[in-house]
Design a protein around this motif. Structure first.
Motif, PDB file in Angstrom:
ATOM      1  N   GLU A 430      -3.811   9.309   6.670  1.00 12.58           N
ATOM      2  CA  GLU A 430      -3.541   9.663   8.058  1.00 12.58           C
ATOM      3  C   GLU A 430      -4.717  10.429   8.643  1.00 12.58           C
ATOM      4  O   GLU A 430      -5.456  11.099   7.924  1.00 12.58           O
ATOM      5  N   CYS A 431      -4.824  10.363   9.963  1.00 16.36           N
ATOM      6  CA  CYS A 431      -5.727  11.255  10.675  1.00 16.36           C
ATOM      7  C   CYS A 431      -5.340  11.288  12.146  1.00 16.36           C
ATOM      8  O   CYS A 431      -4.648  10.394  12.640  1.00 16.36           O
ATOM      9  N   VAL A 432      -5.778  12.325  12.838  1.00 19.00           N
ATOM     10  CA  VAL A 432      -5.472  12.526  14.246  1.00 19.00           C
ATOM     11  C   VAL A 432      -6.775  12.677  15.017  1.00 19.00           C
ATOM     12  O   VAL A 432      -7.648  13.451  14.610  1.00 19.00           O
ATOM     13  N   GLU A 433      -6.921  11.947  16.104  1.00 21.78           N
ATOM     14  CA  GLU A 433      -8.064  11.996  17.015  1.00 21.78           C
ATOM     15  C   GLU A 433      -9.322  11.367  16.421  1.00 21.78           C
ATOM     16  O   GLU A 433      -9.950  10.525  17.027  1.00 21.78           O
ATOM     17  N   SER A 434      -9.691  11.770  15.194  1.00 27.76           N
ATOM     18  CA  SER A 434     -10.869  11.165  14.574  1.00 27.76           C
ATOM     19  C   SER A 434     -10.794  11.347  13.065  1.00 27.76           C
ATOM     20  O   SER A 434     -10.136  12.254  12.558  1.00 27.76           O
ATOM     21  N   GLY A 435     -11.455  10.455  12.354  1.00 29.07           N
ATOM     22  CA  GLY A 435     -11.467  10.536  10.900  1.00 29.07           C
ATOM     23  C   GLY A 435     -11.480   9.147  10.293  1.00 29.07           C
ATOM     24  O   GLY A 435     -11.336   8.127  10.985  1.00 29.07           O
ATOM     25  N   THR A 436     -11.683   9.086   8.977  1.00 32.37           N
ATOM     26  CA  THR A 436     -11.747   7.815   8.246  1.00 32.37           C
ATOM     27  C   THR A 436     -10.773   7.848   7.080  1.00 32.37           C
ATOM     28  O   THR A 436     -10.705   8.843   6.347  1.00 32.37           O
ATOM     29  N   VAL A 437     -10.044   6.766   6.930  1.00 27.68           N
ATOM     30  CA  VAL A 437      -9.119   6.590   5.798  1.00 27.68           C
ATOM     31  C   VAL A 437      -9.682   5.506   4.904  1.00 27.68           C
ATOM     32  O   VAL A 437      -9.966   4.392   5.365  1.00 27.68           O
ATOM     33  N   PHE A 438      -9.864   5.804   3.641  1.00 28.61           N
ATOM     34  CA  PHE A 438     -10.376   4.830   2.675  1.00 28.61           C
ATOM     35  C   PHE A 438      -9.217   4.208   1.902  1.00 28.61           C
ATOM     36  O   PHE A 438      -8.299   4.911   1.465  1.00 28.61           O
ATOM     37  N   THR A 439      -9.259   2.899   1.747  1.00 25.98           N
ATOM     38  CA  THR A 439      -8.167   2.157   1.128  1.00 25.98           C
ATOM     39  C   THR A 439      -8.693   1.277   0.010  1.00 25.98           C
ATOM     40  O   THR A 439      -9.904   1.176  -0.211  1.00 25.98           O
ATOM     41  N   ALA A 440      -7.751   0.597  -0.659  1.00 30.03           N
ATOM     42  CA  ALA A 440      -8.133  -0.341  -1.709  1.00 30.03           C
ATOM     43  C   ALA A 440      -8.815  -1.577  -1.140  1.00 30.03           C
ATOM     44  O   ALA A 440      -9.523  -2.286  -1.864  1.00 30.03           O
TER      45      ALA A 440
END
Length: 490
Positions: A430-440
């Motif tokens: 999760e993230c709000v406004e900005s950010g990066t989520v790394f996945t498989a």
């Protein structure tokens, strides 16, 4: 010699007449029974588990999911309004062509005092698809032995015996209703199960420990069911699938009494009504009183799959050459699920379908979305992120990350919200406004009101569209390929 010739001619004519009537019966009959049972006969030799019961089991257990996640080969032979006596005879007819390791019977109808349900059409659906045999004839004669019991049209079941033996009697007037489907019926492609797609809030319910005395045909045939299976060396598992029991429900008093019958015969009884971590009635019902929608059925199926494999030692047939057709059938089944998701017009039903364990999901919720103040939408978004953690030593199930796995969406936020539910990798980001989520399968970056997903097949842009409350992207849970995108308006 002349007399013998006449006898042979008469016999040949009678045989041709019976074949003609059988063929006409197949064309004229309602196709629900044959559509239900034809795939069962095609797979009978490979089935390790059979499921029996009424509509609770019919809409609450998906054999194709058992195959995908556990390699268990099974078929769901339940149907609407089937009393325990009808389920007993469906089981007897099924076992004439099949020798499973385990049978599972849902006991919701054990309270019913009569042998038959009110709808004779549903009795036809249960039995018509089985070929005539000594066992089927015994079933018809036994179930209709009460000379006074009538169906919901006032017809005495005893008088309906001929049409159960020769269904053409019931259906021969349908000639004006015939369609192309009667000539080429569509067989059940979910191995007997049925997905009922809707979301309904439950009526008031109350769990009670009170138990009624064992009585009536429900318990008599429950005992026969167990004894017959045990005499064949088949293990029996009894269930009472989860549903919001109405306050002071007579049904619950009788299903509570089943525990004593199970103990007497040494069989297991899983009463899901008391297992409150399996489903969530606020998201998992398709009607207010009793039945599970796909979200609930996926959870029940997942629990039973692990339990059947661990407690009953059922084999995992995935990868075996003899079972290759199950993989191709599952691929077609998954495509039908995806088609249902694409076609769904109700926004809440669509959000419910995002809990499908076959897919991963990316969710973008704009900062001014109505979802933040819509309690049902918030529940369904949380539900999309849930998965069970099952503890085999105690048969308990708990929710991962409690009931609210999307921690940063629980209150309205100052900017757009992003959640990535990566079922292949077993994680939530999760993230709000900005950010990066790394996945498989790659990464998803949020920047203001837009997000970019980097997948194996290229980049995907997610933009908060005017008037839309949620933007959802559905992906293959293994490869990360994008399968569908939708802007949802609540």
């Amino acid at each position: 010699m002349m007399h013998t010739r006449h006898l042979l001619s008469a016999a040949a004519f009678l045989a041709l007449l019976l074949l003609l009537l059988a063929g006409l019966s197949r064309v004229f009959e309602y196709k629900s029974s044959r559509e239900k049972l034809t795939p069962f006969f095609e797979r009978a030799a490979q089935l390790d588990v059979l499921f029996f019961g009424d509509s609770h089991m019919y809409s609450g257990l998906y054999p194709m999911e058992l195959w995908a996640d556990y390699g268990i080969t099974s078929y769901n032979l339940s149907n609407y309004n089937l009393t325990i006596p009808i389920s007993y005879w469906v089981m007897r007819n099924a076992l004439s062509v099949c020798q499973p390791e385990v049978v599972v019977l849902d006991v919701n109808q054990v309270w019913e005092q009569a042998k038959l349900c009110a709808s004779s059409s549903e009795v036809h659906t249960a039995l018509d698809g089985f070929p005539m045999s000594r066992t089927k004839l015994e079933a018809i004669l036994d179930l209709t032995d009460d000379p006074l019991f009538t169906d919901d049209k006032g017809q005495r079941y005893r008088d309906l015996r001929p049409e159960f033996i020769f269904p053409f009697i019931k259906y021969h007037t349908r000639w004006s209703d015939l369609t192309a489907q009667d000539l080429k019926p569509h067989h059940n492609q979910e191995l007997g199960g049925e997905r009922k797609i809707a979301v309904a809030l439950p009526e008031a319910y109350e769990i009670t420990g009170a138990a009624a005395d064992e009585q009536g045909f429900g318990f008599l045939y429950l005992r026969r069911f167990i004894e017959d299976c045990q005499s064949r060396g088949i293990r029996v598992l009894l269930t009472n699938l989860p549903y919001p029991c109405p306050n002071n429900s007579e049904e619950q008093f009788y299903t509570n009494a089943v525990v004593y019958t199970a103990e007497e015969y040494g069989v297991e009884y899983l009463d899901f009504v008391y297992m409150d971590q399996i489903v969530d009635y606020t998201t998992d019902c398709y009607d207010p009183a009793s039945h599970l929608n796909p979200s609930g059925a996926w959870k029940v199926t997942n629990f039973l799959g692990q339990h059947l494999q661990e407690a009953y030692g059922l084999p995992d047939h995935r990868g075996e050459a003899a079972y290759a057709s199950w993989d191709s059938d599952y691929a077609a089944y998954r495509e039908r699920k995806l088609k249902s998701l694409r076609r769904e017009t109700d926004p809440y039903a669509f959000l419910m379908l995002l809990s499908d364990p076959s897919f991963s999901t990316i969710l973008l919720v704009p900062k001014n979305s109505a979802a933040y103040t819509d309690s049902l939408a918030m529940q369904l978004l949380q539900n999309a992120g849930r998965r069970h953690l099952l503890y085999s030593d105690t048969d308990e199930a708990v929710w991962s990350d409690a009931l609210m796995p999307l921690e940063q969406i629980t209150q309205p936020v100052g900017g757009s919200y992003l959640a990535v539910i990566d079922r292949g990798g077993g994680m939530i980001g999760e993230c709000v406004e900005s950010g990066t989520v790394f996945t498989a399968f790659g990464s998803v970056t949020l920047d203001g009101c837009a997000a970019t997903a980097v997948t194996p097949r290229g980049n995907v842009q997610l933009v908060a569209q005017p008037g839309a409350d949620i933007f959802a992207v559905v992906l293959d849970r293994q490869s990360g390929d994008v399968l569908y995108e939708r802007a949802v308006k609540l």
